[in-house]
Design a protein around this motif. Structure first.
Motif, mmCIF file in Angstrom:
data_model
loop_
_atom_site.group_PDB
_atom_site.id
_atom_site.type_symbol
_atom_site.label_atom_id
_atom_site.label_comp_id
_atom_site.label_asym_id
_atom_site.label_seq_id
_atom_site.Cartn_x
_atom_site.Cartn_y
_atom_site.Cartn_z
ATOM 1 N N GLY A 41 0.827 -1.212 0.000
ATOM 2 C CA GLY A 41 0.000 0.000 0.000
ATOM 3 C C GLY A 41 0.857 1.256 0.000
ATOM 4 N N GLN A 42 0.414 2.275 -0.720
ATOM 5 C CA GLN A 42 1.189 3.506 -0.839
ATOM 6 C C GLN A 42 0.372 4.744 -0.519
ATOM 7 N N GLU A 43 -0.794 4.590 0.094
ATOM 8 C CA GLU A 43 -1.638 5.740 0.353
ATOM 9 C C GLU A 43 -2.137 5.741 1.794
ATOM 10 N N ASN A 44 -2.233 6.950 2.354
ATOM 11 C CA ASN A 44 -2.879 7.092 3.648
ATOM 12 C C ASN A 44 -4.382 6.963 3.424
ATOM 13 N N PRO A 45 -5.150 6.651 4.476
ATOM 14 C CA PRO A 45 -6.595 6.544 4.298
ATOM 15 C C PRO A 45 -7.199 7.892 3.899
ATOM 16 N N CYS A 49 -14.812 13.065 4.212
ATOM 17 C CA CYS A 49 -14.960 14.401 3.624
ATOM 18 C C CYS A 49 -14.101 14.549 2.366
ATOM 19 N N GLY A 50 -13.272 13.527 2.060
ATOM 20 C CA GLY A 50 -12.490 13.536 0.829
ATOM 21 C C GLY A 50 -11.023 13.913 0.994
ATOM 22 N N LYS A 51 -10.615 14.382 2.162
ATOM 23 C CA LYS A 51 -9.214 14.763 2.379
ATOM 24 C C LYS A 51 -8.390 13.549 2.792
ATOM 25 N N THR A 52 -7.103 13.581 2.472
ATOM 26 C CA THR A 52 -6.197 12.504 2.866
ATOM 27 C C THR A 52 -5.849 12.667 4.332
#
Length: 57
Positions: A41-45, A49-52
């Motif tokens: 995995g390479q992404e934070n949740p 509201c759509g923000k990382t």
């Protein structure tokens, strides 16, 4: 508007806390079961509201 932080590749670890950067939202997520070390995995949740979300130190 600030640019979002660069995300580094690493699996989720049990006990980590991620928080929405929007103070008006304030959503928080706690990892209750970590991912295996082989997770790529390479992404934070992403918050509802759509923000990382960012990892809380």
């Amino acid at each position: 508007m600030k640019p979002e932080k660069e995300v580094t590749a690493m699996p989720f670890v049990e006990g980590e806390v991620y928080r929405c950067p929007d103070p008006a939202c304030g959503c928080e997520v706690t990892v209750t079961k970590g991912a295996p070390r082989t997770c790529q995995g390479q992404e934070n949740p992403t918050c509802c509201c759509g923000k990382t979300m960012t990892k809380v130190a």
